[in-house]
Design a protein around this motif. Structure first.
Motif, PDB file in Angstrom:
ATOM      1  N   GLN A 191      -2.005  -4.963   3.065  1.00 11.30           N
ATOM      2  CA  GLN A 191      -0.854  -5.573   3.723  1.00 11.30           C
ATOM      3  C   GLN A 191       0.077  -6.282   2.733  1.00 11.30           C
ATOM      4  O   GLN A 191       0.550  -7.400   2.969  1.00 11.30           O
ATOM      5  CB  GLN A 191      -1.308  -6.539   4.820  1.00 11.30           C
ATOM      6  CG  GLN A 191      -2.243  -5.904   5.845  1.00 11.30           C
ATOM      7  CD  GLN A 191      -1.869  -6.187   7.271  1.00 11.30           C
ATOM      8  OE1 GLN A 191      -0.715  -6.024   7.658  1.00 11.30           O
ATOM      9  NE2 GLN A 191      -2.823  -6.589   8.075  1.00 11.30           N
ATOM     10  N   LEU A 192       0.315  -5.607   1.620  1.00  6.75           N
ATOM     11  CA  LEU A 192       1.279  -6.100   0.630  1.00  6.75           C
ATOM     12  C   LEU A 192       2.410  -5.098   0.447  1.00  6.75           C
ATOM     13  O   LEU A 192       3.015  -5.014  -0.603  1.00  6.75           O
ATOM     14  CB  LEU A 192       0.568  -6.361  -0.700  1.00  6.75           C
ATOM     15  CG  LEU A 192      -0.290  -7.620  -0.739  1.00  6.75           C
ATOM     16  CD1 LEU A 192      -1.216  -7.610  -1.944  1.00  6.75           C
ATOM     17  CD2 LEU A 192       0.588  -8.864  -0.745  1.00  6.75           C
ATOM     18  N   GLY A 193       2.696  -4.375   1.491  1.00  8.75           N
ATOM     19  CA  GLY A 193       3.738  -3.364   1.422  1.00  8.75           C
ATOM     20  C   GLY A 193       3.163  -2.012   1.069  1.00  8.75           C
ATOM     21  O   GLY A 193       1.976  -1.873   0.749  1.00  8.75           O
ATOM     22  N   ARG A 194       4.010  -1.010   1.109  1.00  5.88           N
ATOM     23  CA  ARG A 194       3.572   0.353   0.872  1.00  5.88           C
ATOM     24  C   ARG A 194       4.507   1.030  -0.118  1.00  5.88           C
ATOM     25  O   ARG A 194       5.646   0.614  -0.280  1.00  5.88           O
ATOM     26  CB  ARG A 194       3.549   1.124   2.206  1.00  5.88           C
ATOM     27  CG  ARG A 194       2.487   0.593   3.157  1.00  5.88           C
ATOM     28  CD  ARG A 194       2.694   1.022   4.582  1.00  5.88           C
ATOM     29  NE  ARG A 194       3.746   0.294   5.268  1.00  5.88           N
ATOM     30  CZ  ARG A 194       3.614  -0.948   5.739  1.00  5.88           C
ATOM     31  NH1 ARG A 194       2.499  -1.614   5.543  1.00  5.88           N
ATOM     32  NH2 ARG A 194       4.589  -1.527   6.376  1.00  5.88           N
ATOM     33  N   GLY A 195       4.004   2.069  -0.757  1.00  7.06           N
ATOM     34  CA  GLY A 195       4.839   2.878  -1.606  1.00  7.06           C
ATOM     35  C   GLY A 195       5.871   3.617  -0.767  1.00  7.06           C
ATOM     36  O   GLY A 195       5.748   3.696   0.461  1.00  7.06           O
ATOM     37  N   PRO A 196       6.898   4.171  -1.397  1.00  7.43           N
ATOM     38  CA  PRO A 196       7.975   4.816  -0.640  1.00  7.43           C
ATOM     39  C   PRO A 196       7.488   5.865   0.346  1.00  7.43           C
ATOM     40  O   PRO A 196       7.897   5.873   1.510  1.00  7.43           O
ATOM     41  CB  PRO A 196       8.844   5.440  -1.734  1.00  7.43           C
ATOM     42  CG  PRO A 196       8.613   4.571  -2.931  1.00  7.43           C
ATOM     43  CD  PRO A 196       7.172   4.163  -2.861  1.00  7.43           C
ATOM     44  N   ARG A 197       6.595   6.741  -0.077  1.00  4.10           N
ATOM     45  CA  ARG A 197       6.179   7.838   0.784  1.00  4.10           C
ATOM     46  C   ARG A 197       5.251   7.377   1.895  1.00  4.10           C
ATOM     47  O   ARG A 197       5.372   7.818   3.042  1.00  4.10           O
ATOM     48  CB  ARG A 197       5.520   8.928  -0.076  1.00  4.10           C
ATOM     49  CG  ARG A 197       6.517   9.589  -1.034  1.00  4.10           C
ATOM     50  CD  ARG A 197       5.824  10.208  -2.252  1.00  4.10           C
ATOM     51  NE  ARG A 197       6.786  10.733  -3.212  1.00  4.10           N
ATOM     52  CZ  ARG A 197       7.462   9.982  -4.095  1.00  4.10           C
ATOM     53  NH1 ARG A 197       7.263   8.670  -4.140  1.00  4.10           N
ATOM     54  NH2 ARG A 197       8.315  10.529  -4.923  1.00  4.10           N
ATOM     55  N   ASP A 198       4.328   6.470   1.582  1.00  4.10           N
ATOM     56  CA  ASP A 198       3.433   5.963   2.620  1.00  4.10           C
ATOM     57  C   ASP A 198       4.158   5.005   3.553  1.00  4.10           C
ATOM     58  O   ASP A 198       3.797   4.885   4.726  1.00  4.10           O
ATOM     59  CB  ASP A 198       2.220   5.281   1.984  1.00  4.10           C
ATOM     60  CG  ASP A 198       1.260   6.294   1.370  1.00  4.10           C
ATOM     61  OD1 ASP A 198       1.041   7.345   1.991  1.00  4.10           O
ATOM     62  OD2 ASP A 198       0.750   6.042   0.273  1.00  4.10           O
ATOM     63  N   GLY A 199       5.193   4.325   3.065  1.00  3.59           N
ATOM     64  CA  GLY A 199       6.013   3.496   3.946  1.00  3.59           C
ATOM     65  C   GLY A 199       6.751   4.343   4.974  1.00  3.59           C
ATOM     66  O   GLY A 199       6.922   3.935   6.128  1.00  3.59           O
ATOM     67  N   LEU A 200       7.184   5.515   4.550  1.00  2.61           N
ATOM     68  CA  LEU A 200       7.797   6.444   5.498  1.00  2.61           C
ATOM     69  C   LEU A 200       6.798   6.832   6.579  1.00  2.61           C
ATOM     70  O   LEU A 200       7.124   6.880   7.768  1.00  2.61           O
ATOM     71  CB  LEU A 200       8.289   7.688   4.744  1.00  2.61           C
ATOM     72  CG  LEU A 200       8.897   8.812   5.584  1.00  2.61           C
ATOM     73  CD1 LEU A 200      10.161   8.345   6.304  1.00  2.61           C
ATOM     74  CD2 LEU A 200       9.197  10.030   4.702  1.00  2.61           C
TER      75      LEU A 200
END
Length: 226
Positions: A151-160
Motif C-alpha cells: 500500500q505504497l502505490g503501484r507501478g504504472p502498469r499495475d496501477g492501471l
C-alpha cells in the motif's frame, strides 16, 4: 432465529485503500510496508530475468516494447520508460494516485533484473528453460501481490490494473488478463517477439495475482474525514 450468512474472503481490490502519496507514508506500519515493497520489487525484477533466460517468450509488456523498438530508434529500456509515462496518463481518468512504489518500481525492478541476469545463464536443457519460464510467471504473481500489498502505490502498469478493477468492479484476475492479452496483440502488430511463455504469462498472471493478493495486503485503518 436468523442465521448470519457465511463470511467470504474479501476481494483483493477492496483491501487496497485509495491513498495519496503523503497518506501512504502516514498510514502506519511503515517499516514493514517498506520492507514488503523492496522485497516485492526485487522479486519482480528477478522474475522477468528468469523469463528472459528461459528464452521461451517475453512477458506481454516486453512483447510490446520489442515491437516499438523495431519502428523507433530507441533501446528496449527507453521503450519501457516511454510506455511508463504513456500508461501514467491513463491514471488520470481512473483517479489513481502515485506513491513511493511508482518511482521505486522502475529503479529496483531494473537493478534486480540486471543482477539476476548477471547471475543466471541461459540453460541448454529444455526442461530447465521451461522451469525458468514457469518459475518466473509464478514468482511475478507472488511479487505483484507483495509490492502492491504494501500500500505504497503501484507501478504504472499495475496501477492501471488496480485502477480499472476499482472503477469497474471487475476482478483483478479479469482486468490483468485483459490488459496482458491486449498488449500482446499490440506488440504482435508492431512486430514484437512472441513465445509460449508469453501466452502462459498472459493467461496465468491475473489468476495468480488475484489468488495471492489477499494474503499479503498490509491492513491499514480506514481514514474517516470529520
Amino acid at each position: 432465529m436468523s442465521t448470519a450468512p457465511p463470511t467470504t474472503p474479501p476481494r483483493a481490490a477492496t483491501l487496497l485503500l485509495d491513498l495519496g502519496p503523503l497518506a501512504q507514508l502516514r498510514a502506519g506500519r511503515l517499516p514493514l510496508r517498506l520492507l514488503v515493497l523492496a522485497v516485492g520489487l526485487a522479486l519482480y525484477g528477478a522474475s522477468l530475468a528468469m523469463m528472459v533466460r528461459g528464452d521461451l517468450g517475453l512477458a506481454p509488456w516486453d512483447v510490446l516494447h520489442s515491437g516499438i523498438v523495431r519502428h523507433v530508434p530507441i533501446t528496449l529500456g527507453q521503450a519501457v520508460i516511454v510506455m511508463s509515462f504513456a500508461v501514467l496518463l491513463l491514471w488520470v481518468p481512473l483517479r489513481e494516485k502515485p506513491g513511493v512504489a511508482t518511482v521505486a518500481n522502475a529503479v529496483l525492478v531494473g537493478l534486480s533484473a540486471d543482477a539476476t541476469l548477471w547471475l543466471l545463464d541461459r540453460p541448454d536443457a529444455l526442461a530447465a528453460r521451461v522451469g525458468l519460464m514457469v518459475g518466473g510467471v509464478v514468482l511475478c504473481g507472488f511479487a505483484t501481490a507483495l509490492y502492491i500489498g504494501a500500500q505504497l502505490g503501484r507501478g504504472p502498469r499495475d496501477g492501471l490494473m488496480t485502477g480499472l478493477a476499482r472503477r469497474t468492479g471487475w476482478s483483478i484476475r479479469l482486468v490483468r488478463t485483459g490488459i496482458e492479452v491486449t498488449v500482446v496483440l499490440l506488440g504482435l502488430l508492431l512486430g514484437g517477439v512472441l513465445g509460449v511463455g508469453t501466452v502462459v504469462f498472459a493467461l496465468a498472471i491475473g489468476p495468480l495475482a488475484q489468488l495471492m493478493m489477499p494474503w499479503f495486503v498490509v491492513r491499514l485503518p480506514e481514514r474517516r474525514d470529520p
